[in-house]
Write a protein that holds these residues in place. Sequence first.
Motif, mmCIF file in Angstrom:
data_model
loop_
_atom_site.group_PDB
_atom_site.id
_atom_site.type_symbol
_atom_site.label_atom_id
_atom_site.label_comp_id
_atom_site.label_asym_id
_atom_site.label_seq_id
_atom_site.Cartn_x
_atom_site.Cartn_y
_atom_site.Cartn_z
ATOM 1 N N VAL A 179 -15.117 -20.710 5.480
ATOM 2 C CA VAL A 179 -16.299 -21.552 5.614
ATOM 3 C C VAL A 179 -16.536 -22.274 4.298
ATOM 4 O O VAL A 179 -16.191 -21.778 3.222
ATOM 5 C CB VAL A 179 -17.578 -20.776 6.032
ATOM 6 C CG1 VAL A 179 -17.453 -20.232 7.437
ATOM 7 C CG2 VAL A 179 -17.905 -19.670 5.048
ATOM 8 N N VAL A 180 -17.115 -23.474 4.422
ATOM 9 C CA VAL A 180 -17.405 -24.315 3.259
ATOM 10 C C VAL A 180 -18.855 -24.755 3.332
ATOM 11 O O VAL A 180 -19.322 -25.200 4.381
ATOM 12 C CB VAL A 180 -16.497 -25.569 3.234
ATOM 13 C CG1 VAL A 180 -16.824 -26.443 2.024
ATOM 14 C CG2 VAL A 180 -15.024 -25.192 3.238
ATOM 15 N N GLU A 181 -19.557 -24.636 2.216
ATOM 16 C CA GLU A 181 -20.895 -25.203 2.075
ATOM 17 C C GLU A 181 -20.861 -26.191 0.909
ATOM 18 O O GLU A 181 -20.447 -25.840 -0.204
ATOM 19 C CB GLU A 181 -21.941 -24.121 1.793
ATOM 20 C CG GLU A 181 -22.190 -23.167 2.932
ATOM 21 C CD GLU A 181 -22.994 -23.766 4.083
ATOM 22 O OE1 GLU A 181 -23.434 -24.934 3.972
ATOM 23 O OE2 GLU A 181 -23.171 -23.050 5.090
ATOM 24 N N VAL A 182 -21.250 -27.449 1.175
ATOM 25 C CA VAL A 182 -21.432 -28.429 0.112
ATOM 26 C C VAL A 182 -22.883 -28.298 -0.338
ATOM 27 O O VAL A 182 -23.798 -28.479 0.464
ATOM 28 C CB VAL A 182 -21.125 -29.856 0.607
ATOM 29 C CG1 VAL A 182 -21.343 -30.869 -0.518
ATOM 30 C CG2 VAL A 182 -19.696 -29.941 1.134
ATOM 31 N N LEU A 183 -23.088 -27.949 -1.587
ATOM 32 C CA LEU A 183 -24.428 -27.640 -2.077
ATOM 33 C C LEU A 183 -25.299 -28.893 -2.107
ATOM 34 O O LEU A 183 -24.809 -29.995 -2.356
ATOM 35 C CB LEU A 183 -24.336 -27.024 -3.475
ATOM 36 C CG LEU A 183 -23.493 -25.747 -3.568
ATOM 37 C CD1 LEU A 183 -23.407 -25.269 -5.014
ATOM 38 C CD2 LEU A 183 -24.061 -24.646 -2.674
ATOM 39 N N SER A 184 -26.573 -28.726 -1.818
ATOM 40 C CA SER A 184 -27.522 -29.832 -1.892
ATOM 41 C C SER A 184 -28.786 -29.328 -2.572
ATOM 42 O O SER A 184 -29.039 -28.116 -2.597
ATOM 43 C CB SER A 184 -27.830 -30.369 -0.491
ATOM 44 O OG SER A 184 -28.448 -29.375 0.291
#
Length: 198
Positions: A104-109
């Motif tokens: 899984v990948v989360e692009v931070l915001s």
Amino acid sequence: MSEPAPRPWSVQEFFSWQEQQPERYELVGGAPVRLMAGARNVHDDIVVNLVAEFRTRLRGTPCRPFTGDGSVETLPGQIRRPDLGVDCGPRDPDGLSAAEPRLVVEVLSPSTRDFDAFDKLEEYKTLPSLAAILLVEPNAPEIALWHRDADGVWQRRLVTGLDGTIDLPEFGMTLALADVYDGIAFPARPRLVSGTGD
């Protein structure tokens, strides 16, 4: 007399309800939670780059990428929607969640950075099928890789710079940060100003 606590929703109830909604939701603690809308262009550009990389590299294997419209069940009855994932299980065309999520990948915001980097990360780590988690920084070429070692223990490695690479042996591939950040313009970092003594 106080109202009784609402009954937690089942995953099936949640998905039936979600299909009728215009926005995306996660199922958290038995209740639907609306996801933030309107990601910045840089967030979307990184997700598109990642989808392109994983789709190209995984073609011909049992694994395929999915986007934030897909989902994973982290804790029992808890549905999360990572920005990107890789599912290596049998693909049900009418299914709504990954059969065997391997990455899984989360692009931070700004609005979800701490939650993604701590709370959601710990949920992802409970998935027995998961081999790797990527937390992608959008404002600089920097990715935190969490990888499960041979003993099943999660290890963290920070990869920085456009010349950096991330080995993902489960998929027989190496991910180059230059490809992840292709076309991305990073904001200028503040410069430290030294005193001139005037």
